[in-house]
Design a protein around this motif. Structure first.
Motif, PDB file in Angstrom:
ATOM      1  N   GLY A  11      90.341  47.321  66.367  1.00  0.00           N
ATOM      2  CA  GLY A  11      91.312  46.331  65.921  1.00  0.00           C
ATOM      3  C   GLY A  11      90.651  45.020  65.548  1.00  0.00           C
ATOM      4  O   GLY A  11      89.788  44.519  66.267  1.00  0.00           O
ATOM      5  N   ILE A  12      91.084  44.485  64.420  1.00  0.00           N
ATOM      6  CA  ILE A  12      90.564  43.206  63.922  1.00  0.00           C
ATOM      7  C   ILE A  12      91.735  42.242  63.849  1.00  0.00           C
ATOM      8  O   ILE A  12      92.744  42.504  63.183  1.00  0.00           O
ATOM      9  CB  ILE A  12      89.917  43.385  62.533  1.00  0.00           C
ATOM     10  CG1 ILE A  12      88.754  44.371  62.634  1.00  0.00           C
ATOM     11  CG2 ILE A  12      89.460  42.057  61.967  1.00  0.00           C
ATOM     12  CD1 ILE A  12      88.222  44.801  61.300  1.00  0.00           C
ATOM     13  N   VAL A  13      91.581  41.156  64.601  1.00  0.00           N
ATOM     14  CA  VAL A  13      92.626  40.144  64.698  1.00  0.00           C
ATOM     15  C   VAL A  13      93.891  40.772  65.290  1.00  0.00           C
ATOM     16  O   VAL A  13      94.947  40.862  64.664  1.00  0.00           O
ATOM     17  CB  VAL A  13      92.925  39.473  63.340  1.00  0.00           C
ATOM     18  CG1 VAL A  13      93.735  38.184  63.559  1.00  0.00           C
ATOM     19  CG2 VAL A  13      91.668  39.145  62.588  1.00  0.00           C
ATOM     20  N   VAL A  14      93.740  41.230  66.488  1.00  0.00           N
ATOM     21  CA  VAL A  14      94.847  41.829  67.228  1.00  0.00           C
ATOM     22  C   VAL A  14      94.849  41.285  68.649  1.00  0.00           C
ATOM     23  O   VAL A  14      93.861  40.711  69.121  1.00  0.00           O
ATOM     24  CB  VAL A  14      94.743  43.369  67.280  1.00  0.00           C
ATOM     25  CG1 VAL A  14      94.900  43.974  65.903  1.00  0.00           C
ATOM     26  CG2 VAL A  14      93.432  43.797  67.927  1.00  0.00           C
ATOM     27  N   GLY A  96      92.018  38.668  68.696  1.00  0.00           N
ATOM     28  CA  GLY A  96      90.575  38.744  68.472  1.00  0.00           C
ATOM     29  C   GLY A  96      90.183  40.119  67.965  1.00  0.00           C
ATOM     30  O   GLY A  96      90.973  40.830  67.330  1.00  0.00           O
ATOM     31  N   TYR A  97      88.945  40.503  68.310  1.00  0.00           N
ATOM     32  CA  TYR A  97      88.370  41.761  67.829  1.00  0.00           C
ATOM     33  C   TYR A  97      88.146  42.679  69.030  1.00  0.00           C
ATOM     34  O   TYR A  97      87.702  42.224  70.085  1.00  0.00           O
ATOM     35  CB  TYR A  97      87.031  41.517  67.131  1.00  0.00           C
ATOM     36  CG  TYR A  97      87.113  40.580  65.950  1.00  0.00           C
ATOM     37  CD1 TYR A  97      87.116  41.095  64.654  1.00  0.00           C
ATOM     38  CD2 TYR A  97      87.171  39.190  66.129  1.00  0.00           C
ATOM     39  CE1 TYR A  97      87.180  40.243  63.564  1.00  0.00           C
ATOM     40  CE2 TYR A  97      87.240  38.345  65.048  1.00  0.00           C
ATOM     41  CZ  TYR A  97      87.245  38.862  63.768  1.00  0.00           C
ATOM     42  OH  TYR A  97      87.320  38.023  62.692  1.00  0.00           O
TER      43      TYR A  97
END
Lengths: 617, 112
Positions: A11-14, A96-97
């Motif tokens: 996940g990217i920006v989760v 975040g990541y």
């Protein structure tokens, strides 16, 4: 036992991510690698799963990147809840990541599963792409699982394990997020070693944690549809649940496992080679091969056995099981299956219902058949080789044979179309109505018939090969009756012939040419039956009294019964040395002259009835 | 899939043989603050996947809106999640739930 499966998510920006679902297996170990980038949001606050398992972090502190932007964590759950719809979640403190790489391993220790662990921040420089991985020293037999987080400069980031390691899961978005992957290696060797892999990027920092998962010393066998085999030393199965082969096969070779065995309806085969297990069957439980086969080779099991209508095969080689049927109504019914007992036969209640198509054989000791009736299987065969059982014989059309000790036929054998054969000792036949089936043959000793037994061949063939038969009475058969060897002896008065009345007078010729009187107890006349009738050197027949024919004063007469007898009336002839001649009138006479009949007053004539008469002048 | 959404909506089914599903949502950046700009707007996406049999849970994520920068200060234009599966799947669909909306964004779902 090793890697089972894995799953991951990136996940990217989760704030949180959850994997798709797995169906995990009870007893398997789970390893959970999670990486994040705290500077781009929050740090990892928790890892959880949908089964509410407890996750132990290993090592205690994560591997942190140079600038603190990335972190790699590792968690394990050695045992706990498993099953379908099993998902795994990583939650961050803020957006975040994150990446998750989860692996499932079988055959791992249920407690204290971590053998050892190691973490390494490794930076590739100078264009290199080979990671050596953290160095660790596992014990032999452990499984290795490594998860990493790296910020690759390429997308997709491709990790390629080496050194015997295999890619587990991969999160590849390195260009804009936090890439990562997992790799595993089963059955590690003992000693110091690394975790090599390559990445399609250079000048990148990899945060790696490897954990060695200890092998189990005991394990759980869950229900399976696959094959389960043990060769050599068998395991001790300690769980309370029972192994259920289902549609699969269960084979135990060598020393047998101690277990609770439940075999539900199954089409699989179960076999025990060597020592069979002790099977404790509770009330109402049965072992039912169904269409499969159940085989015990060697020392047999003690069991309760009910073979319900089935098309399978049940066989025992060696010691037979003790079959404990229900106290009432139990039966052993091979039906369409074959059932063979080799060796010591089972003690059982045996019911062979009509319309069977199977064969049933006993080699060795035959069972004691205590049932009310033994129905011969219809188109099938029932054979006893060795000691025969005590049975009764109702109607059947199948073949029935005995080799060895024969059964005593004490009851009626109903009309049968099948052959009945005895090889070896023949049965003792008694009773009042023994009807021989189509073919009755005795090879070896013929049967002894006692009492008023009636042997009725019917339309079949009655054959005796070997020692004679002591028959009481044989009803006139329409079939064939033959004796090969010694003829039978008729010992019952009911089998005597009607005529002649004095048949007991038998005159066999001895080796010296004499005809001797035998069976003196039946003699009626003449009274001097102990004399001998001889043929002298002149070819004359003579009666010898006390050795030599001297002092003969008796003459040959025809008595009232029209038999030739010796008379005590000494009229003529006096010279018994003379021969019998025909005189000039054609009368038979005694003469001193072998040429002419000088004493013709004693002639022998035939009367009007054709009988020979002696005339004394 | 362009969104102007409050509450819950279905994500249409996508089919094909795949082991990976990509889901992205356009976020606010300085150049275009109209997209998912409210930091209090929480989005939850849940997926279902099928290998040809019954649907099963395919993963989920949640994220908040607003402008988000990485460690280098670069504004991230999307929230992106990549789900991987241990076997080939053939169908994926899902739901999106918006709390403290409305959500103005574009959702993209791709498989490979």
């Amino acid at each position: 036992m090793a890697w089972v499966q894995g799953i991951g998510v990136q996940g990217i920006v989760v704030a949180s991510v959850t994997t798709g679902s797995l169906t995990t297996t009870t007893g398997n170990c789970l390893a959970f690698g999670a990486g994040c980038s705290p500077d781009a949001g929050g740090d990892l606050t928790s890892v959880t799963d949908s089964k509410s398992n407890t996750w132990a972090v290993t090592p205690a502190t994560p591997v942190v990147g140079t600038t603190g932007v990335n972190k790699q964590y590792m968690y394990t759950a050695a045992a706990g809840s498993r099953g379908a719809s099993h998902t795994f979640t990583a939650t961050l403190a803020a957006t975040g990541y994150v990446n998750i790489n989860v692996g499932e391993f079988s055959g791992r220790a249920p407690t204290s599963v971590v053998d050892t662990d190691a973490g390494l921040k490794e930076t590739l420089t100078g264009g290199g792409s080979n990671f050596s991985g953290p160095t660790f020293s596992p014990q032999a037999g452990s499984d290795g699982f490594m998860a990493d987080t790296d910020r690759s400069s390429v997308n997709p980031a491709t990790a390629t394990p080496s050194g015997g390691w295999t890619l587990g899961t991969a999160q590849v978005d390195g260009g804009s997020g936090t890439a990562g992957h997992s790799q595993y290696k089963a059955n590690l060797s003992a000693g110091s070693q690394g975790v090599p892999w390559q990445l399609n990027s250079s000048n990148v920092e990899g945060l790696q944690i490897v954990v060695a998962l200890k092998a189990a010393t005991g394990f759980t066998i869950a229900p399976t549809q696959g094959a389960l085999a043990f060769t050599g030393q068998q395991p001790n199965v300690l769980n309370s649940s029972r192994p259920v082969p289902g549609v699969a096969s269960l084979a135990l070779t060598g020393l047998t496992v101690a277990m609770n065995l439940t075999m539900p309806t199954s089409v699989g085969s179960a076999s025990f080679t060597g020592f069979a297990p002790s099977i404790s069957v509770v009330s109402g439980r049965t072992i039912t091969p169904a269409s499969g086969s159940l085989t015990f080779t060697g020392v047999a099991a003690k069991q309760g056995f009910t073979n319900t209508p089935t098309v399978g095969t049940a066989s025992w080689i060696g010691l037979q099981p003790n079959v404990s049927l229900n106290t009432a109504g139990g039966s052993l019914t091979p039906n369409q299956a074959d059932m063979a007992f080799v060796g010591y036969a089972v003690s059982q209640t045996l019911t062979l219902p009509p319309l069977l198509e199977a064969d049933m054989a006993f080699v060795g000791y035959a069972p004691s058949l205590g049932g009310q009736a033994l129905s011969i299987p219809t188109p099938a065969t029932l054979a006893f080789a060795g000691y025969a059982p005590l049975v009764q014989f109702p109607t059947g059309v199948g073949s029935l044979s005995w080799q060895g000790q024969a059964v005593a036929l004490t009851n009626t054998m109903g009309t049968t179309q099948g052959p009945l054969a005895f090889t070896g000792f023949a049965p003792t036949l008694s009773g009042s109505g023994l009807t021989i089936p189509a073919t009755l043959s005795f090879t070896g000793f013929a049967p002894k018939v006692v009492g008023q037994a009636i042997l009725t061949p019917g339309t079949g063939t009655l054959t005796f090969n070997g020692n004679p038969l002591g028959l009481s009475y044989i009803n006139p058969p329409t079939g064939s009756l033959s004796f090969t060897g010694l003829a039978p002896t008729f010992t019952n008065s009911s089998s005597r012939p009607a005529t002649p009345r004095h048949y007991m007078q038998r005159f066999p010729v001895g080796t010296d040419g004499t005809v001797q009187c035998v069976d003196v107890t039946r003699a009626v006349a003449p009274f001097v039956f102990w004399n001998e009738v001889k043929v002298d050197t002149n070819g004359m027949m003579m009666i010898v009294v006390d050795g030599l024919p001297t002092g003969w004063d008796d003459g040959l007469q025809v008595n009232a019964a029209e038999c030739i007898v010796i008379t005590r009336t000494p009229i003529a002839p006096m010279d018994w040395t003379n021969g019998l001649q025909l005189d000039s009138r054609g009368f038979l006479c005694v003469t001193d002259n072998p040429t002419l009949p000088v004493f013709n007053m004693q002639g022998m004539q035939f009367d009007v009835n054709g009988y020979l008469v002696v005339t004394i002048s | 899939m362009i969104l102007n959404l409050s509450g819950m909506a279905d994500i249409p089914e996508v089919s094909g043989d795949f082991t990976t599903v990509h889901v992205s949502l356009v976020r606010a950046v300085s150049a275009d603050p109209s997209q998912w700009s409210n930091p209090d707007t929480l989005v939850t996406v849940e997926l279902e996947v099928s290998d040809g049999e019954a649907y099963e849970f395919g993963g989920a994520f949640s994220a908040s809106g607003g402008i988000h920068t990485d460690k280098s200060g670069v504004e991230m234009p999307t929230t992106a999640v990549r789900f991987t599966y241990p076997r080939v799947m053939r169908h994926v669909k899902g739901t999106i739930t918006v709390t403290n909306g409305p959500l103005v964004s574009t959702l993209t779902l791709a498989v490979d």
